[in-house]
Each structure stands twice: as structure tokens, then as C-alpha cells.
Write an enzyme that holds these catalytic residues in place. Structure first.
Site, PDB file in Angstrom:
ATOM      1  N   SER A   1      -9.998  -0.698   7.019  1.00 58.47           N
ATOM      2  CA  SER A   1      -9.425  -0.612   5.675  1.00 58.47           C
ATOM      3  C   SER A   1      -8.637  -1.818   5.178  1.00 58.47           C
ATOM      4  CB  SER A   1      -8.538   0.626   5.573  1.00 58.47           C
ATOM      5  OG  SER A   1      -9.352   1.751   5.358  1.00 58.47           O
TER       6      SER A   1
ATOM      7  N   LYS B   1       0.851  -1.203   0.000  1.00 56.27           N
ATOM      8  CA  LYS B   1       0.000   0.000   0.000  1.00 56.27           C
ATOM      9  C   LYS B   1       0.881   1.246   0.000  1.00 56.27           C
ATOM     10  CE  LYS B   1      -3.949   1.979   2.536  1.00 56.27           C
ATOM     11  NZ  LYS B   1      -4.877   1.783   3.664  1.00 56.27           N
TER      12      LYS B   1
ATOM     13  N   SER C   1      -9.779   1.557   2.654  1.00 53.54           N
ATOM     14  CA  SER C   1      -8.929   2.338   1.783  1.00 53.54           C
ATOM     15  C   SER C   1      -7.840   1.516   1.094  1.00 53.54           C
ATOM     16  CB  SER C   1      -8.254   3.460   2.589  1.00 53.54           C
ATOM     17  OG  SER C   1      -7.452   2.892   3.611  1.00 53.54           O
TER      18      SER C   1
END
Ligand code: GLN
Length: 504
Positions: A179, A80, A155
Site C-alpha cells: 500500500s 494517511k 490503500s
């Protein structure tokens, strides 16, 4: 699709260690798959073939030298874009960090590299991890590989999409309010939020410091555990990192701590029923029945303060974000706007923040600044902290009676791209079930539970007490075996082949 992209992480590590294939071949297969599919999926913000192959070659060299290899040596991973990594940009999905190349590795990245894990690239995300759909990225939407018109969750939506699309067997996400778990649920994979403090946050760009936690996304419980163990452990560079042994998550995932027989499982009354899609509720009810048939003792548990988790989270996390994001001022990192020689420094900061941050980030900064302001602090931030204490007490009372708590991970399956873009409250509700354990700080896993409405994946959430991460892996592994027996293989085998060249 190359066969190598079909292998899980444990299998990949085994074939690399056994010398059947090189780490370079494995990395190349995944880089090719990304090249073929990412125009459609858009899971990645940054891929650097050379950087990836250099890491793979180091693993092949170590093997040739007879050096000991880590349990995930040669396994590709998608990271990420909220973790710093030398040699690559870090954007956090924000325009304000455009062009920033951090001069240091996050502790997690150091541990991956020490373990021979090969980073393929940085994945798309909601700006500064604020969102549940990845639509808040400044760099375009990511599509759900199950149905390209749907969101991949958020997210950590780039990370979940990469794993589901077989671009990477492993990914790292972060979870502040859901997330990791929510994107895992809506893409049919496994995602784990470790106990808060279990994984170092050094080099993880902060959103809400009392909640942020990195964790694994994978195609199986064992793969998630293997990555969890590589990432976790005390880090003197992070004052919130727990100085205690890492819970035995790999042993638990291998079934070495036993199955679910005799375990006590609590179904949270407040996290089901009204507000949960019929298909989600049905898969959840079946999972609970399966736990009973596997020998668990299932009881209903009431946690009344969970009803207030959403408002409490949307006061605490924006408050922390308003403070954390003050550092992005156009002076130190990335974008600088309005620096024309006439504007003063405060004007340059204001212009940079006005153009650099997207609407959701601005909303959070304003909410947080308001909640912390003199005269409102006690009424908002103070009250939210009290609710957080009540939620913690509900969990503690529950774990005095049961080993794990279960709920659906999300109220609905993946929703259409655009559907909630103009409705922040509807977007926030995607995390109804994941927020309580974030506020408490305990570990939680999302495990595929089958297909729900529109033939899209449904996740079941397994939660445990602080520092009892092995409990969610123990239950997760037993459920996974039983469910895959029922389905005739992993749920992800039912994913429709990607329609390449499609734009929606
Ligand atoms: N969707 C939640 C939010 O928007 C949680 C995000 C997260 O866990 N990073 O804040």
C-alpha cells in the site's frame, strides 16, 4: 501554482533554515494548492488551516530563537488517516470511526512534530487500508493526478495523489501488502516500505499486525530517506519495534555509501513476464539494462514459493484483521447505531458493525474468521504460515547471493476507476509483486521507471534483506540520477497540468 509547491523536501528545509522564506509561507502555499485542486483530486479527508499554521509558526519561532532545526523543519506533509493525531479526527476511511478524535499522538506524529515537520492534513485511503485503489474509502474516491479517470493506487492513494499533485512534498503511508509501493508506482513518485519493525506502529490503527508498516512517499529518493530517518527508530511503546540503530538511509541516498558498481542485483524470475503489461515489462527491462551499464552484476534469481504469496497473504492478513477489527463494536469509538433503548448490547454491536463497515472489510472479516475456525485452522491459516516460511527462505537464499532483488512494482499502470470494483481477485492482483517482501519483512522501494501504457507511470521495485534498508536507497539514488539524466528531469515533470473543475 506557487513556486514553493514545486520544491522538494530537502530544498524546502534548506530555504526555511536559510531564512529565505518562513515555514508559514511554505505551509500557506501548500494549503492554497490543496484548496485549488482538492475538489478534483480529493486526496484529503481533513485539513485544518489553523492547526497547520500553528505548527509552521512554531518552526519560525524556533528559528528566530536560534534553536536547532531538524533536517525537515518547515516541510509540509500529508498524513494517511490511519495514524492518530491529537486535535484531528482519525477515520481510517471508515464510517465506523466517524467522529472519533483520538486523545493521543502516534509515535510517528510525535517524531514529526519534534522534527518541525508541518502536517497539512489527513489523507484518504481504502477502508482500514484494505484495497489497492482507494475506492474502498467510505468518503469517496481519490483521483490520479496523471489522469483523473484513473485510480491513484491504494490503500495509501490519498497520500500518493497529494505528493503527485504537488499538494505536499512529503506524505506518510502504510504498507501491509503493497500500500505504499503500489500507489507510489502508479503516480510516478518514490515510496518505501521500511523493514518490518523499523518504524513504530504505536498509534497506527492495526489491519494485519504481523505485516503493517509505515513509511515515506516523496518526489525523490533523498526526500524519502530524510523522512524515513525522522520516522524510524526504536519505540518502547511498540513491542514489534526493532531495538537497533536505524540503517544509514540518508547517507545511502546521498551516494555516500557508493553507487551500484560491483553490487549484485537479482532479477526475480517469478515477478515478471506473463501477467505484466508490455509497457511495464519494457520499462523494467530497460531499468535492468541500465543497472548493468552502471556496473552492477545482474543475475536471474528463482524464488519458486513467490507464486503462493497471494493466497498466503489473503489468509494471513484477513485472519489478523478479523481479530484486530473486533474492537470496533460501537461502544468505544466513533459510530454507534441501533441504540434505541430497546435493542440489547449485542444487537447494537451487530447493527453498528453492519452499517459501519463497507463490503470489502466485511469480506476480509468473514474470510479471516473462516480461516481461523476450528476444523479449518490447520488447512488454511496453518498452511499459509508454512508458505510464509518458504517465502522467507527463498529471500534468505537469494540474499546469500545478491545484494538487492528487483522486479516491476505492479503488473499494470493505474487502471480506470470502477474497472475492478466488482472483481476482488483482479483487485488483489495489483499487489502480486509487492506481497512477497511484505510476508518476508524486508525493506522495499518503488522508484519511477518511466511511462508505460496510456502514458502513465511505471514503477520498479528494489528489495533488500531485513535491516538493510540502505541498500534500496543506494541503488534507488544511483538509478534515479541515471534515469533523470535520460528524461532531462524528474518523471513527475511530465505530469499533465491538472484540469481543474473537471469531474472525471
Ligand atoms: N492491497 C492489499 C490489500 O488489500 C494491500 C493493502 C495494504 O498494503 N494495506 O490487502
Amino acid at each position: 501554482m506557487s513556486d514553493l509547491t514545486l520544491l522538494g523536501a530537502a530544498e524546502t528545509a534548506a530555504v526555511v533554515a536559510g531564512g529565505d522564506v518562513s515555514a508559514r509561507e511554505v505551509a500557506t502555499a501548500h494549503l492554497d494548492r490543496i484548496e485549488q485542486t482538492d475538489e478534483v483530486v480529493h486526496a484529503f479527508l481533513h485539513v485544518d488551516r489553523d492547526l497547520t499554521l500553528t505548527q509552521a509558526d512554531a518552526v519560525d519561532q524556533a528559528r528566530a530563537d536560534g534553536s536547532p532545526l531538524g533536517p525537515l523543519a518547515g516541510v509540509p506533509l500529508a498524513l494517511k488517516d490511519v495514524f492518530t493525531m491529537k486535535g484531528a479526527p482519525t477515520t481510517c476511511g471508515s464510517k465506523i470511526l466517524q467522529g472519533w478524535r483520538p486523545p493521543y499522538d502516534a509515535t510517528v506524529v510525535e517524531r514529526l512534530s519534534a522534527g518541525g515537520v508541518v502536517v497539512l492534513g489527513k489523507t484518504n485511503m481504502d477502508e482500514f487500508a484494505m484495497g489497492s485503489s482507494t475506492e474502498n474509502s467510505a468518503y469517496g474516491v481519490t483521483r490520479n493526478p496523471w489522469n483523473l479517470s484513473r485510480i491513484p493506487g491504494g490503500s495509501s492513494g490519498g497520500s500518493s495523489a497529494a505528493v503527485a499533485a504537488r499538494q505536499a512534498p512529503l506524505a506518510i503511508g502504510t504498507d501491509t501488502g503493497g500500500s505504499i509501493r503500489q500507489p507510489a508506482a502508479v503516480t510516478g513518485i518514490v515510496g518505501v516500505k521500511p523493514t518490518y519493525g523499523g518504524v513504530s506502529r504505536y498509534g497506527l490503527v492495526a489491519f494485519s499486525s504481523s505485516l503493517d508498516q509505515g513509511g515515506p512517499l516523496a518526489r525523490s529518493v533523498l526526500d524519502a530517506a530524510l523522512l524515513h530517518e525522522v520516522m524510524a527508530g526504536h519505540d518502547p511503546k511498540d513491542a514489534t519495534s526493532i531495538n537497533a540503530p536505524v540503517p544509514p538511509v540518508v547517507a545511502a541516498a546521498r551516494g555516500e555509501l557508493g553507487g551500484v558498481e560491483g553490487m549484485k542485483v537479482g532479477v526475480v524470475s517469478q515477478l515478471q513476464g506473463e501477467g505484466y503489461q508490455p509497457g511495464v515489462q519494457a520499462r523494467f527491462d530497460e531499468t535492468v539494462a541500465l543497472l548493468t551499464s552502471l556496473g552492477a552484476e545482474v543475475v536471474e534469481v528463482s524464488c519458486p514459493s513467490f507464486e503462493y504469496a497471494l493466497p498466503a497473504y489473503y489468509l494471513i492478513s484477513p485472519s489478523e484483521c478479523s481479530s484486530n477489527l473486533a474492537r470496533f463494536d460501537g461502544m468505544r469509538y466513533g459510530l454507534r447505531d441501533g441504540d434505541n433503548g430497546e435493542n440489547g448490547v449485542e444487537q447494537v454491536m451487530a447493527i453498528t458493525r453492519a452499517t459501519g463497515f463497507g463490503p470489502e472489510v466485511k469480506r476480509r472479516i468473514m474470510l479471516g474468521t473462516y480461516a481461523l475456525s476450528a476444523g479449518y485452522y490447520d488447512a488454511y491459516y496453518g498452511q499459509a504460515q508454512k508458505v510464509r516460511t518458504l517465502i522467507r527462505r527463498d529471500f534468505e537464499a537469494a540474499y546469500a547471493k545478491v545484494d538487492v532483488l528487483v522486479s516491476p512494482t505492479t503488473p499494470t499502470v493505474a487502471f480506470p476507476i470502477g474497472e475492478r470494483a466488482d472483481d476482488p481477485i483482479a483487485m488483489y492482483k495489483a499487489d502480486l509483486a509487492t506481497l512477497p517482501s511484505s510476508l518476508y519483512g524486508g525493506p522495499a522501494m518503488s522508484l519511477p521507471a518511466g511511462l508505460g501504457d496510456d502514458n502513465l507511470p511505471v514503477g520498479v521495485q528494489l528489495m533488500a534483506a531485513v535491516q538493510r534498508d540502505e541498500q534500496v536507497y543506494r541503488v534507488g539514488a544511483a538509478l534515479e540520477t541515471a534515469l533523470e539524466e535520460r528524461w532531462g528531469g524528474p518523471l513527475l515533470d511530465q505530469i499533465p497540468e491538472l484540469v481543474l473543475g473537471a469531474s472525471t
